[in-house]
Design a protein around this motif. Structure first.
Motif, PDB file in Angstrom:
ATOM      1  N   GLU A 288      81.804  31.547 141.549  1.00 58.30           N
ATOM      2  CA  GLU A 288      82.413  30.307 142.037  1.00 58.30           C
ATOM      3  C   GLU A 288      82.328  30.265 143.556  1.00 58.30           C
ATOM      4  N   LEU A 289      81.889  29.153 144.060  1.00 58.42           N
ATOM      5  CA  LEU A 289      81.712  28.973 145.501  1.00 58.42           C
ATOM      6  C   LEU A 289      83.007  29.228 146.256  1.00 58.42           C
ATOM      7  N   ASN A 290      84.139  28.806 145.695  1.00 63.55           N
ATOM      8  CA  ASN A 290      85.437  28.980 146.351  1.00 63.55           C
ATOM      9  C   ASN A 290      86.396  29.798 145.500  1.00 63.55           C
ATOM     10  N   GLY A 291      85.851  30.650 144.640  1.00 67.58           N
ATOM     11  CA  GLY A 291      86.689  31.458 143.761  1.00 67.58           C
ATOM     12  C   GLY A 291      86.109  32.848 143.596  1.00 67.58           C
ATOM     13  N   LYS A 292      85.981  33.269 142.349  1.00 71.57           N
ATOM     14  CA  LYS A 292      85.505  34.625 142.082  1.00 71.57           C
ATOM     15  C   LYS A 292      84.054  34.797 142.525  1.00 71.57           C
TER      16      LYS A 292
ATOM     17  N   ARG B  94      82.836  34.770 145.481  1.00 71.12           N
ATOM     18  CA  ARG B  94      82.469  33.744 146.468  1.00 71.12           C
ATOM     19  C   ARG B  94      81.448  34.254 147.480  1.00 71.12           C
ATOM     20  N   GLU B  95      81.307  35.584 147.584  1.00 74.37           N
ATOM     21  CA  GLU B  95      80.329  36.139 148.521  1.00 74.37           C
ATOM     22  C   GLU B  95      78.896  35.766 148.142  1.00 74.37           C
TER      23      GLU B  95
ATOM     24  N   GLN C  73      69.638  37.604 152.161  1.00 75.44           N
ATOM     25  CA  GLN C  73      70.272  36.499 151.423  1.00 75.44           C
ATOM     26  C   GLN C  73      70.834  36.997 150.084  1.00 75.44           C
ATOM     27  N   PRO C  74      71.997  36.486 149.667  1.00 67.58           N
ATOM     28  CA  PRO C  74      72.539  36.873 148.363  1.00 67.58           C
ATOM     29  C   PRO C  74      71.686  36.318 147.227  1.00 67.58           C
TER      30      PRO C  74
ATOM     31  N   THR D 259      74.537  39.055 133.808  1.00 71.30           N
ATOM     32  CA  THR D 259      74.309  38.532 135.153  1.00 71.30           C
ATOM     33  C   THR D 259      74.500  39.665 136.144  1.00 71.30           C
ATOM     34  N   VAL D 260      73.609  39.768 137.118  1.00 72.41           N
ATOM     35  CA  VAL D 260      73.740  40.768 138.173  1.00 72.41           C
ATOM     36  C   VAL D 260      73.836  40.056 139.517  1.00 72.41           C
ATOM     37  N   LEU D 261      74.821  40.457 140.310  1.00 74.66           N
ATOM     38  CA  LEU D 261      75.019  39.916 141.652  1.00 74.66           C
ATOM     39  C   LEU D 261      74.425  40.898 142.659  1.00 74.66           C
ATOM     40  N   ILE D 262      73.470  40.435 143.433  1.00 75.93           N
ATOM     41  CA  ILE D 262      72.752  41.297 144.365  1.00 75.93           C
ATOM     42  C   ILE D 262      73.233  41.006 145.782  1.00 75.93           C
ATOM     43  N   GLU D 263      73.943  41.941 146.347  1.00 77.17           N
ATOM     44  CA  GLU D 263      74.450  41.785 147.707  1.00 77.17           C
ATOM     45  C   GLU D 263      73.305  41.900 148.710  1.00 77.17           C
ATOM     46  N   PRO D 264      73.469  41.321 149.893  1.00 79.77           N
ATOM     47  CA  PRO D 264      72.416  41.394 150.905  1.00 79.77           C
ATOM     48  C   PRO D 264      72.017  42.830 151.226  1.00 79.77           C
TER      49      PRO D 264
END
Length: 268
Positions: A18-22, A24-25, A176-177, A207-212
């Motif tokens: 979520e852009l403004n929630g969970k 958000r990074e 970039q994220p 789903t995998v979230l890849i940090e910069p």
């Protein structure tokens, strides 16, 4: 970070970031919309939006017109998507018994005309041929990048892995994220991802979230085709153009690279 989907997606919208929630990074809304025939989903948010049809048949209504999108499979059929600027209301309506759509939203003040991207608009190529003993051969479909859609803050595409093959190697990273969303065929398949210094098990609908600045090479298990949707959020003043490669692994792409040692080599 991995977000595991325990059960198949039910009908409705399932937010993942979520852009403004969970999470958000990640600087993006990302979720999966599953709709049935005649079901309608409306989006009036003041954000840039991309809807990627993963499979099924839908109608998309905006600016007084209706566009039909069809995609039987995510394995053999290329991307069908629509990209809209903020402040243009949109309705998605199911036609097929069941359709699944990836929903991506982010901030973008630029105005542009809504764009349908499909068929010849998608850059489809086979990458990884001719080196690493074909270990990195896969189909790559690019729908948006800084050249194809300079007005957008969202870059996205798909990789379709042949069983047992790699992508993202030599190991690379970027500022970039990025988000990866996976499917496997057959669905009990799996893959493995190196995310920075960690190993991640990949399964259907994960789903995998890849940090910069974290490397993220990955491999599919033999016998199982691995699909993943990749989404990169351009940074203001720093759009994604190309990755940064880990120099210690670049030798694998060099002509004449030797992948198996002689008997006298490699001894402690």
């Amino acid at each position: 970070m991995k977000i595991h989907q325990q059960e198949p997606f039910s009908i409705g919208y399932h937010p993942i970031t979520e852009l403004n929630g969970k999470y958000r990074e990640m600087m993006m809304d990302f979720g999966i919309l599953k709709i049935s025939a005649d079901m309608e989903f409306e989006d009036n948010l003041p954000l840039e939006r991309v809807f990627v049809l993963l499979y099924g048949e839908i109608e998309v209504e905006f600016n007084g017109k209706i566009v039909k999108g069809t995609r039987p499979t995510y394995t053999n059929d290329t991307i069908w998507s629509v990209n809209l600027p903020k402040d243009i209301p949109v309705k998605l309506r199911g036609i097929a018994t069941e359709s699944e759509i990836a929903v991506i939203r982010t901030e973008n003040e630029r105005d542009f005309m809504p764009v349908i991207r499909a068929q010849d608009d998608i850059v489809e190529e086979v990458r990884g041929q001719g080196f690493m003993n074909e270990a990195g051969t896969r189909i790559v479909r690019t729908a948006q990048d800084v050249k194809l859609s300079p007005e957008s803050n969202i870059m996205f595409g798909e990789d379709m892995h042949y069983p047992g093959k790699w992508s993202g190697f030599p190991s690379h990273s970027h500022a970039q994220p990025e988000i990866y969303f996976y499917k496997f065929y057959p669905q009990n398949g799996f893959g493995l991802l190196r995310l920075g210094e960690e190993g991640v098990l990949l399964e259907h609908n994960d789903t995998v979230l890849i940090e910069p600045n974290k490397v993220h090479p990955q491999v599919a298990a033999p016998g199982y085709a691995m699909y993943y949707l990749w989404v990169i959020r351009h940074l203001d003043g720093n759009p994604y153009i190309k990755p940064d490669f880990d120099p210690q692994h670049l030798w694998v792409e060099q002509p004449g690279a030797k992948y198996w040692p002689d008997s006298c080599e490699g001894k402690a």
